[in-house]
Structure formats: C-alpha cells, structure tokens
Motif scaffolding. Structure first.
Motif, PDB file in Angstrom:
ATOM      1  N   LEU A  12      56.616  15.632 -33.058  1.00 34.58           N
ATOM      2  CA  LEU A  12      57.888  15.005 -32.706  1.00 34.58           C
ATOM      3  C   LEU A  12      58.746  14.844 -33.948  1.00 34.58           C
ATOM      4  O   LEU A  12      58.271  14.964 -35.080  1.00 34.58           O
ATOM      5  CB  LEU A  12      57.656  13.645 -32.029  1.00 34.58           C
ATOM      6  N   THR A  13      60.021  14.603 -33.696  1.00 32.89           N
ATOM      7  CA  THR A  13      60.930  14.240 -34.780  1.00 32.89           C
ATOM      8  C   THR A  13      61.554  12.892 -34.455  1.00 32.89           C
ATOM      9  O   THR A  13      61.650  12.491 -33.292  1.00 32.89           O
ATOM     10  CB  THR A  13      62.049  15.282 -34.967  1.00 32.89           C
ATOM     11  N   PHE A  14      61.989  12.211 -35.513  1.00 33.22           N
ATOM     12  CA  PHE A  14      62.609  10.899 -35.354  1.00 33.22           C
ATOM     13  C   PHE A  14      64.125  11.049 -35.328  1.00 33.22           C
ATOM     14  O   PHE A  14      64.717  11.608 -36.248  1.00 33.22           O
ATOM     15  CB  PHE A  14      62.177   9.975 -36.496  1.00 33.22           C
ATOM     16  N   ARG A  15      64.730  10.557 -34.271  1.00 32.68           N
ATOM     17  CA  ARG A  15      66.180  10.610 -34.163  1.00 32.68           C
ATOM     18  C   ARG A  15      66.841   9.473 -34.943  1.00 32.68           C
ATOM     19  O   ARG A  15      68.020   9.557 -35.263  1.00 32.68           O
ATOM     20  CB  ARG A  15      66.597  10.535 -32.696  1.00 32.68           C
ATOM     21  N   GLU A  16      66.073   8.428 -35.199  1.00 37.47           N
ATOM     22  CA  GLU A  16      66.578   7.291 -35.960  1.00 37.47           C
ATOM     23  C   GLU A  16      65.632   7.013 -37.121  1.00 37.47           C
ATOM     24  O   GLU A  16      64.438   7.319 -37.057  1.00 37.47           O
ATOM     25  CB  GLU A  16      66.685   6.040 -35.077  1.00 37.47           C
ATOM     26  N   ALA A  17      66.160   6.417 -38.160  1.00 32.19           N
ATOM     27  CA  ALA A  17      65.352   6.085 -39.343  1.00 32.19           C
ATOM     28  C   ALA A  17      64.611   4.769 -39.128  1.00 32.19           C
ATOM     29  O   ALA A  17      65.089   3.865 -38.448  1.00 32.19           O
ATOM     30  CB  ALA A  17      66.246   5.979 -40.573  1.00 32.19           C
ATOM     31  N   ASN A  18      63.427   4.717 -39.701  1.00 33.98           N
ATOM     32  CA  ASN A  18      62.682   3.458 -39.851  1.00 33.98           C
ATOM     33  C   ASN A  18      62.353   2.783 -38.516  1.00 33.98           C
ATOM     34  O   ASN A  18      62.381   1.552 -38.417  1.00 33.98           O
ATOM     35  CB  ASN A  18      63.462   2.481 -40.742  1.00 33.98           C
ATOM     36  N   ILE A  19      62.044   3.568 -37.504  1.00 34.76           N
ATOM     37  CA  ILE A  19      61.687   2.929 -36.236  1.00 34.76           C
ATOM     38  C   ILE A  19      60.289   2.318 -36.371  1.00 34.76           C
ATOM     39  O   ILE A  19      59.420   2.865 -37.055  1.00 34.76           O
ATOM     40  CB  ILE A  19      61.747   3.904 -35.057  1.00 34.76           C
ATOM     41  N   PRO A  20      60.038   1.170 -35.735  1.00 37.03           N
ATOM     42  CA  PRO A  20      58.746   0.497 -35.921  1.00 37.03           C
ATOM     43  C   PRO A  20      57.645   1.037 -35.004  1.00 37.03           C
ATOM     44  O   PRO A  20      56.460   0.879 -35.313  1.00 37.03           O
ATOM     45  CB  PRO A  20      59.066  -0.963 -35.568  1.00 37.03           C
ATOM     46  N   THR A  21      58.038   1.667 -33.880  1.00 36.64           N
ATOM     47  CA  THR A  21      57.045   2.005 -32.864  1.00 36.64           C
ATOM     48  C   THR A  21      57.415   3.309 -32.161  1.00 36.64           C
ATOM     49  O   THR A  21      58.575   3.545 -31.842  1.00 36.64           O
ATOM     50  CB  THR A  21      56.965   0.891 -31.793  1.00 36.64           C
ATOM     51  N   ILE A  22      56.417   4.161 -31.943  1.00 28.58           N
ATOM     52  CA  ILE A  22      56.560   5.325 -31.074  1.00 28.58           C
ATOM     53  C   ILE A  22      56.073   4.916 -29.687  1.00 28.58           C
ATOM     54  O   ILE A  22      54.976   4.361 -29.552  1.00 28.58           O
ATOM     55  CB  ILE A  22      55.740   6.514 -31.598  1.00 28.58           C
ATOM     56  N   ILE A  23      56.880   5.174 -28.671  1.00 31.71           N
ATOM     57  CA  ILE A  23      56.527   4.764 -27.310  1.00 31.71           C
ATOM     58  C   ILE A  23      56.351   5.999 -26.437  1.00 31.71           C
ATOM     59  O   ILE A  23      57.269   6.817 -26.308  1.00 31.71           O
ATOM     60  CB  ILE A  23      57.605   3.845 -26.708  1.00 31.71           C
ATOM     61  N   LEU A  24      55.178   6.133 -25.846  1.00 32.65           N
ATOM     62  CA  LEU A  24      54.875   7.221 -24.918  1.00 32.65           C
ATOM     63  C   LEU A  24      54.540   6.648 -23.547  1.00 32.65           C
ATOM     64  O   LEU A  24      54.115   5.493 -23.424  1.00 32.65           O
ATOM     65  CB  LEU A  24      53.692   8.048 -25.424  1.00 32.65           C
ATOM     66  N   ASP A  25      54.722   7.463 -22.520  1.00 32.72           N
ATOM     67  CA  ASP A  25      54.333   7.077 -21.167  1.00 32.72           C
ATOM     68  C   ASP A  25      52.870   7.461 -20.944  1.00 32.72           C
ATOM     69  O   ASP A  25      52.486   8.623 -21.134  1.00 32.72           O
ATOM     70  CB  ASP A  25      55.210   7.787 -20.144  1.00 32.72           C
ATOM     71  N   LEU A  26      52.059   6.506 -20.544  1.00 29.69           N
ATOM     72  CA  LEU A  26      50.663   6.773 -20.187  1.00 29.69           C
ATOM     73  C   LEU A  26      50.155   5.566 -19.399  1.00 29.69           C
ATOM     74  O   LEU A  26      50.161   4.448 -19.909  1.00 29.69           O
ATOM     75  CB  LEU A  26      49.797   6.999 -21.425  1.00 29.69           C
ATOM     76  N   ILE A  27      49.726   5.804 -18.180  1.00 31.58           N
ATOM     77  CA  ILE A  27      49.281   4.699 -17.326  1.00 31.58           C
ATOM     78  C   ILE A  27      47.858   4.303 -17.700  1.00 31.58           C
ATOM     79  O   ILE A  27      46.935   5.118 -17.718  1.00 31.58           O
ATOM     80  CB  ILE A  27      49.384   5.103 -15.848  1.00 31.58           C
ATOM     81  N   GLU A  28      47.722   3.014 -18.015  1.00 34.51           N
ATOM     82  CA  GLU A  28      46.466   2.494 -18.536  1.00 34.51           C
ATOM     83  C   GLU A  28      45.484   2.146 -17.415  1.00 34.51           C
ATOM     84  O   GLU A  28      45.877   1.979 -16.251  1.00 34.51           O
ATOM     85  CB  GLU A  28      46.727   1.238 -19.374  1.00 34.51           C
ATOM     86  N   GLN A  29      44.221   2.052 -17.795  1.00 29.62           N
ATOM     87  CA  GLN A  29      43.195   1.534 -16.897  1.00 29.62           C
ATOM     88  C   GLN A  29      43.245   0.014 -16.960  1.00 29.62           C
ATOM     89  O   GLN A  29      42.944  -0.593 -17.983  1.00 29.62           O
ATOM     90  CB  GLN A  29      41.811   2.030 -17.304  1.00 29.62           C
ATOM     91  N   LYS A  30      43.658  -0.583 -15.876  1.00 28.24           N
ATOM     92  CA  LYS A  30      43.803  -2.036 -15.835  1.00 28.24           C
ATOM     93  C   LYS A  30      42.441  -2.707 -15.670  1.00 28.24           C
ATOM     94  O   LYS A  30      41.505  -2.107 -15.133  1.00 28.24           O
ATOM     95  CB  LYS A  30      44.759  -2.436 -14.717  1.00 28.24           C
ATOM     96  N   PRO A  31      42.304  -3.939 -16.110  1.00 30.34           N
ATOM     97  CA  PRO A  31      41.015  -4.646 -15.993  1.00 30.34           C
ATOM     98  C   PRO A  31      40.506  -4.656 -14.555  1.00 30.34           C
ATOM     99  O   PRO A  31      41.234  -4.971 -13.618  1.00 30.34           O
ATOM    100  CB  PRO A  31      41.357  -6.072 -16.461  1.00 30.34           C
ATOM    101  N   GLY A  32      39.261  -4.266 -14.394  1.00 30.63           N
ATOM    102  CA  GLY A  32      38.658  -4.236 -13.071  1.00 30.63           C
ATOM    103  C   GLY A  32      38.946  -2.989 -12.268  1.00 30.63           C
ATOM    104  O   GLY A  32      38.362  -2.795 -11.201  1.00 30.63           O
ATOM    105  N   ALA A  33      39.840  -2.140 -12.745  1.00 29.69           N
ATOM    106  CA  ALA A  33      40.197  -0.922 -12.014  1.00 29.69           C
ATOM    107  C   ALA A  33      39.307   0.235 -12.441  1.00 29.69           C
ATOM    108  O   ALA A  33      38.834   0.301 -13.585  1.00 29.69           O
ATOM    109  CB  ALA A  33      41.655  -0.564 -12.245  1.00 29.69           C
TER     110      ALA A  33
END
Length: 534
Positions: free
Chosen positions: A52-73
């Motif tokens: 990937l490339t950064f469109r903005e400087a100094n961003i604190p976090t990369i955010i991706l879509d991924l559905i997590e395994q919820k507790p008990g699921a």
C-alpha cells in the motif's frame, strides 16, 4: 449479476450495512498477495501480504476490513500476527475492522508492505459447502462487501488493486482464480499449491477463488484470450456444450465495446449464494445453470455476466449508489447482444418484459438512491431493468453512432478505474454535443416514470389526426420524445412528438382515417400509457 426480482426474496436475509460512500482515503492498496490453506474442513488459514501507499503523512493507524471471531462464536477470522519488514506490529481487531498501529511516522506517498496471518471459519464471503453431488466446494462470493469475511482488505469498489491467490489444498481439487495461472506445484503431503495472478487492478467484490473437483475444457483462444469451461464432472458433457456459447458473446462484446480486459475468460459452475457472479476473468454461475440444451436463458445469463467484465469489473462504480453503471449496463448489453443475434423484434420483446417488471416493482426511490442503507436494497428493478432502459432511451436520444462512440469513450476513459453517473453524463454530452442535464436528472435522480393518457380524433375534412397527451404521474411533467404509430389506408407510419407539458395537443397529417393508433410502436420509451379514440 443477473437476477429476477422474485429471486430477491431469497436473499433478503443476507444483511449488509452500508457504512460510507467511499473508503478510507488515508491509504491506497496497490496489491494483495493472498495465500490460503484449505484442508477439507470449514477452517481456513490465511496469509495476506498487502502493498500500500500512504495518501497522508504520519497517519497513526492502518485500517482494513476483516470480520472478527466474536467471543463465543464459531465463525469469523482471528488475526494471529501482523508484520512489517520482519517486525511485529501492534493491532486490535473489533467492529469488523483490523486496526494496525503504525510503528513509525511516514511521509505521504511512501510504499509499505505488511503481512497479516490469520485463521478461522468464514461466516460468509467464502462459501464452503457441498455441491448438488455431495462434493465439498469452496467458492468466493464477495458481492457487495463480503470479501471482509475471509480476506483482510479495503472492501469497497473504489479501492482497486492487483491481486494474486496461492491456494494450498488437497490434490483432488482444481483451483481457479483471477488472472493468469502462474504455477502449480505438487507437495509432499498430498496437497497441491496453485497460484493465479491478476496484473490489472480489480475491486474486491470480484476477487475470488473457486476450489472443487472440476472437469475443465480449454475451449479455444480468441485474439489470444483463452476461453475455458470449469464444470462438475457429473455435468461434463452438458456443461461444456452450454458454456461454448461464451465465444460468440465475447466476439460481440469486444466488437461493440473494446478489447477484452483480462488474461482469460473462464466460465465456472459453482455453489454460491447467487445465480451468477461476474468475478473478473472467472465467472461463477449457479450449479443449476447447466441444462445441456443451450437455452435462451442460459445464453442471456452468459451475455449478462460477460458484459460485466467491461462494466462493473473494469470500469467500476465509485460508489454503491451508482451500481446501475454495472447492473444496468450488463442488462442492456445483453439486450444489444440479443438484437445482434436474434433481431430487433426479439430485443423489443425483452425490453417490453423489463418495462412491465419495472411497473410491477413500483419502487419509490430513484435509480441513484442516496437514502439506501442496506446494500441488498440496491438489487432491484431500478439498478437492473430501469438502468438498462435509461441506456436504451439514451441511445434513441443521441443516435446509434453517437451512443456506441460514447460507450467506447466512457470505457476507455474509466477502464481499470472508477466512475460516477456524472462522469458518464459528461462523456455522452461531449460525444453527442448535447446538454443532457434534464435527461439524466429526470431518469436517474427522480423516482418514477411518465404515466400517459392519450386521446385522438380524426378530422376528415382537414385530413388531420388530433392527439391530446396528458401526463398523470405525480410531480412535474417529464420531458421525452414519444412516437405515435398510425395504421390507415396508406399503411403504417411513425410520427415523433416532443412532450414536455402536463397536457399537450398535437396534429399529424393523415390522408385517411386511422384503423389503429399506437403509442411507442418501436419500444423506445419507459412509460405507462394508453390511447383511445375520443
């Protein structure tokens, strides 16, 4: 995708929340390199190397879509580790997002590689099931934003990337995926590693794998493009026979639009959620699509999904609200194919059927409906049939030559990219030399359609046919051309009228009394109407 409205009742239970019209602008994914390990269970293990490339400087976090395994699921993805240049990165995984903390500040434009290791049982997106013959299958089924169930991605059509899939699975399976076959390697443990790579960017909605026991027919090459059929061995003869129709569809689409945009065309029998999905370079059709009879329905299904390779896959809508740029285009290009193969009258029958379906659906919103919250609500007659009808009326408005030129120009400008409705309008205005604000506004951004009541009477002394047109729909009058067909002693003639008011009167020369007067005899207008003698 090609669907009948009745089929929507089968998918209402699939709930997708549309969160925002455009993806996070801070990063741009350039390439996904996925490795997936399948082992004859419902659990998968995955490794995703993301450039990937950064469109903005100094961003604190990369955010991706991924559905997590919820507790008990039991289902959902569990992230094990995230790496950058051999170093672990801190992350959190919640609310269907993977939040990766930046370990350093970077300038805008910097290119990074991160690697995500994960495992789990997909709740959706990758459909792991058994086909109608009881054999296990794995099929990606990402539309609209279900890739996040099994792949860490930016799950939106406006963020395109090249992609490769390496699938490690038992050797009894054959593997199909986007792009070109890069390698097949037999492994010591009875598995096989298969790698496919797309060297042109794709939206995540059409990044998929298909893993099953297939019979494969390498049909032919068309201008260097391999065409193949992948069907269950039990359907080998029927499937190969039916899917051979793809060649003449491809020939028509290439001639009308532009060269085919991908490295291959594979037509694949599948076990997924929908009746057809236009995955780039490997189209998935329902397992019951094969009859061995080359029916008209199968042929038009092939045409619809193959048309998507240009519109929806290569030139993609930049926002879900504008999905008619995908589905309306594929629906109308199916009609254009029918016109070329079976003649104008057969196309008119299909258009008239679509027109009735639009009336029956009685949708209250416009084609580009920014009030939609659930993506499944976009799977309606507005996006498919009405979108197609708008293209048909546009063709009448600008003429056949300008229409085809506009389609070619639009595709060339936005191939491997994204567009909105205004972008398509600008191209058609440039090509035709006409301002089309009224046309696009009333048909795409206003609900409904004209409802016309017409009366006529003949003045034998003046040899004039007088027609009164009344628009009965709610709201302001539509502006449209309306053809009147007159049958009398001189034969049958067609006369164009320009309608723009709630009530208008017209006179047409006629040398004898009409036997019949018809509205829109050549099927060019989306309207409800009737005509009667005064």
């Amino acid at each position: 995708m090609k669907r009948k409205i009745a089929f929507l009742l089968l998918i209402i239970g699939c709930y997708f929340v549309y969160s925002q019209p455009f993806p996070d602008p801070k990063v741009d994914v350039l390439h996904y390199d996925f490795t997936l390990f399948l082992n004859d269970t419902d659990e998968i293990k995955g490794e995703a190397e993301i450039t990937l490339t950064f469109r903005e400087a100094n961003i604190p976090t990369i955010i991706l879509d991924l559905i997590e395994q919820k507790p008990g699921a039991q289902k959902g993805m569990k992230v094990i580790e995230v790496m950058h240049e051999g170093k672990e990165m801190r992350f959190s995984h919640h609310h269907e997002k993977l939040f990766i903390e930046m370990s350093e500040l970077v300038a805008a434009g910097t290119k990074w590689d991160i690697k995500v290791f994960y495992s789990g049982i997909p709740a959706d997106g990758l459909i792991i099931s058994k086909n109608m013959y009881g054999r296990r299958t794995y099929f990606g089924d990402n539309w609209p934003n279900r890739a996040r169930h099994w792949l860490p991605v930016i799950d939106h059509p406006a963020d395109k990337a090249t992609v490769s899939f390496t699938v490690v699975a038992p050797a009894k399976y054959q593997v199909i995926a986007n792009g070109e076959l890069d390698e097949e390697i037999s492994l010591f443990n009875g598995n096989e590693s298969t790698r496919w790579e797309s060297k042109v960017p794709l939206p995540t909605k059409v990044m998929v794998i298909g893993v099953a026991e297939f019979a494969v027919d390498h049909l032919t090459e068309y201008k260097g493009i391999p065409i193949s059929s992948w069907v269950y061995p039990q359907n080998k003869d029927q499937g190969f026979y039916d899917y051979e129709m793809a060649l003449k569809v491809l020939e028509f689409m290439e001639d009308y639009i532009a060269p085919y945009p991908y490295a291959k065309l594979a037509n694949v029998q599948s076990t997924t959620r929908y009746g057809g999905m236009e995955n780039a370079s490997n189209i998935f059709y329902s397992e019951t699509s094969i009859t061995g009879k080359r029916t008209f329905d199968t042929e038009t299904l092939l045409a619809h999904e193959i048309a998507h390779q240009w519109f929806g896959n290569s030139a993609s809508e930049a926002s879900w609200y504008h999905v008619w740029l995908s589905e309306g285009f594929a629906t109308y290009f199916t009609h254009l194919y029918v016109e070329a193969i079976y003649g104008k009258e057969r196309m008119q029958v299909e258009l008239a059927n679509d027109r009735r379906l639009i009336f029956y659906s009685a949708l209250s919103g416009p084609v580009v409906d920014t009030e939609v919250n659930e993506l499944t609500d976009l799977l309606n007659a507005n996006s498919y049939q009405k979108g197609s009808w708008i293209l048909h009326m546009l063709r009448k408005e600008v003429g056949d030559e300008n229409f085809q030129k506009g389609i070619k120009t639009y595709y060339e400008k936005y191939k491997f990219s994204n567009a909105l409705t205004k972008d398509f309008q600008e191209v058609m205005e440039d090509v035709s030399g006409k301002k089309m604000d009224t046309f696009f506004q009333q048909w795409l951004f206003r609900p409904g359609h004209p409802k016309v009541l017409a009366n006529w009477e003949y003045d034998a002394g003046r040899k004039k046919l007088a027609i009164e047109i009344v628009q009965q729909q709610d709201g302001d009058p539509f502006v449209f051309p309306l053809e009147i067909g007159i049958k009398n002693n001189s034969g049958f003639s067609v006369h164009p009228l320009s309608v723009s008011k709630q009530k208008q009167s017209f006179e047409i020369d006629a040398d004898s009394a009409p036997v019949e007067v018809r509205l829109d005899p050549n099927v060019w207008l989306l309207f409800e109407g009737s005509i009667q003698k005064k």
